[in-house]
Enzyme design. Structure first.
Site, PDB file in Angstrom:
ATOM      1  CE1 TYR A   1     -17.715  10.218 -15.985  1.00 50.06           C
ATOM      2  CE2 TYR A   1     -16.240  10.201 -14.146  1.00 50.06           C
ATOM      3  CZ  TYR A   1     -17.083   9.622 -14.882  1.00 50.06           C
ATOM      4  OH  TYR A   1     -17.374   8.119 -14.533  1.00 50.06           O
TER       5      TYR A   1
ATOM      6  CE  LYS B   1     -12.413   6.959 -18.954  1.00 56.37           C
ATOM      7  NZ  LYS B   1     -12.410   7.453 -17.888  1.00 56.37           N
TER       8      LYS B   1
ATOM      9  CG  ASP C   1      -9.567  15.548 -15.402  1.00 58.49           C
ATOM     10  OD1 ASP C   1      -9.099  14.575 -16.221  1.00 58.49           O
ATOM     11  OD2 ASP C   1     -10.765  15.046 -14.828  1.00 58.49           O
TER      12      ASP C   1
ATOM     13  NE  ARG D   1      -2.891   0.150   3.190  1.00 59.04           N
ATOM     14  CZ  ARG D   1      -2.397   0.568   4.323  1.00 59.04           C
ATOM     15  NH1 ARG D   1      -1.658   1.580   4.660  1.00 59.04           N
ATOM     16  NH2 ARG D   1      -2.377  -0.371   5.419  1.00 59.04           N
TER      17      ARG D   1
END
Ligand code: P1T
Length: 380
Positions: A99, A196, A171, A47
């Site tokens: 978005y 993406k 973004d 982690r």
């Protein structure tokens, strides 16, 4: 190192000291042996750090021209980490066209925790200062915006952010660093849905952040480790592999995007066609200034302007797949009002242009003639 070299080699020096493998091994391990408490080789628990993720994080930093990269389990997990920098009472100014999932995270999770959001049009950056007060902490910019392809002047917004001592996050999912480098334009944080274009093959969900400032990087790293929304080793490998062909794919996405946008514009059954490469796009000059190409994302509405007319088109498509997401090698078509932007209330959606007849295309890297023929038969 230039961009096309960075996608392949950026941050990947001496990636496998053990055997010299050209691609980093997928370190599918949760933990690492220690010779004595604290005596480890740089990794203690996956982690807090994993060598495959670290290879991706260095690649992300390299292609965005930044100092520090962080990889998350999704784009939204990356945004969630940014928002955890703030506390109740803080205010954030965001683009109003964004978005739907980002809007949902802002309004349904973080508003409930006491953070206030202002969703505004930012094509004219002059209006932003009206919303700044002593509680304002962050300006959130998506450009090109999802799904109307508005373009926000990152440099102009960064000057406002600097003047008022605010952070600016961009973004960069739609443009990718191939077309636009927000840190160089004055942004503090670049965010990606690596699902993406960076991944590029519709086979992974992942997210990324890149920053220059060490203190900010340390805060975000602490949140990543403390909250745990990390990118797993297998997914890190897939995104890293995708990045190696980003420049080649983006070149074709841009070429095909232009061909498809011009075809759509010439079709008498369609009304608006949103693509920043058109000379009469309202923000074309800014797009030309801050992007090196106009990308493969296009949205359009039908003249009939009904839900049914859009539904018929997306159902008729054969080469384009009706699906959420974007940025893969294959062309996708989406219906924002019912799919990616359904979580934005209808009146708010419609105000920014997300009407029921709007269709969004992610133009892939197939043969442009086949894509145009498909659209032609579907539109009828
Ligand atoms: O899906 P995820 O990897 O969590 O990324 C969220 C996200 C963030 N920012 C932008 C601009 C995005 O487009 C997305 C995800 N978008 C879609 C799934 C979509 O079809 O628009």
């Amino acid at each position: 190192m230039k961009f096309n070299t960075k996608t392949i080699h950026g941050g990947q020096e001496n990636i496998d000291p053990a055997y010299g493998s050209v691609m980093p091994p997928i370190y599918q391990t949760s933990t690492y042996s220690q010779s004595t408490p604290g005596g480890h080789k740089g990794f203690e628990y996956s982690r807090s750090g994993n060598p495959t993720r670290s290879a991706l994080e260095k690649s992300l930093a390299s292609i965005e021209n930044g100092n520090f990269g962080l990889a998350f389990g999704s784009g939204l997990a990356a945004i969630d980490a940014i928002l955890k920098l703030f506390k109740s009472g803080d205010e954030i100014i965001s683009t109003n066209d964004l978005y739907g999932g980002s809007y949902r995270l802002f309004t349904r999770i973080f508003e409930g925790l006491g953070i206030k959001f202002h969703f505004i049009g930012m094509q004219d950056s002059g209006g932003i200062e009206d919303y700044i007060n002593e509680n304002t902490k962050l300006i959130w910019v998506e450009t090109p915006t999802n799904p109307i392809m508005r373009i926000i002047d990152i440099e102009a917004v960064s000057k406002i952010a600097r003047k008022h001592d605010l952070l600016l996050a961009v973004d960069n999912t739609f443009a990718t660093p191939y077309l636009q480098q927000p840190l160089a334009l004055g942004a503090d944080i670049v965010m990606h849905s690596a699902t993406k274009y960076l991944g590029g093959h519709s086979d992974v969900v992942a997210g990324g952040l890149v920053v220059n400032d060490k203190v900010l990087a340390e805060k975000l790293y602490f949140i990543q480790k403390a909250s745990g929304a990390i990118c797993g080793p297998q997914d890190s490998f897939l995104v890293l592999r995708g990045i190696k062909t980003l420049h080649l794919r983006m070149q074709r996405h841009c070429e095909n995007g232009e061909a498809v946008a011009n075809f759509l514009r010439s079709n008498p059954k369609l009304d608006k066609v949103y693509w920043p490469g058109f000379e009469d796009h309202p923000n074309h000059d800014i797009a030309k200034k801050q992007m090196s190409g106009f990308g493969g994302m296009i949205s359009f509405t039908t003249k009939e302007n009904t839900l049914e007319s859009a539904t018929t088109i997306v159902e008729n498509l054969k080469v384009f797949t009706l699906a959420e997401s974007l940025g893969g090698v294959e062309s996708l078509a989406g219906h924002p009002a019912s799919m990616t932007h359904a979580s934005i209330p209808k009146e708010k959606r419609a105000k920014t242009g997300v009407v029921d007849s709007l269709i969004r295309l992610s133009v892939g890297v197939e043969d442009a003639e086949d894509l145009i023929a498909d659209l032609k038969q579907a539109i009828g």
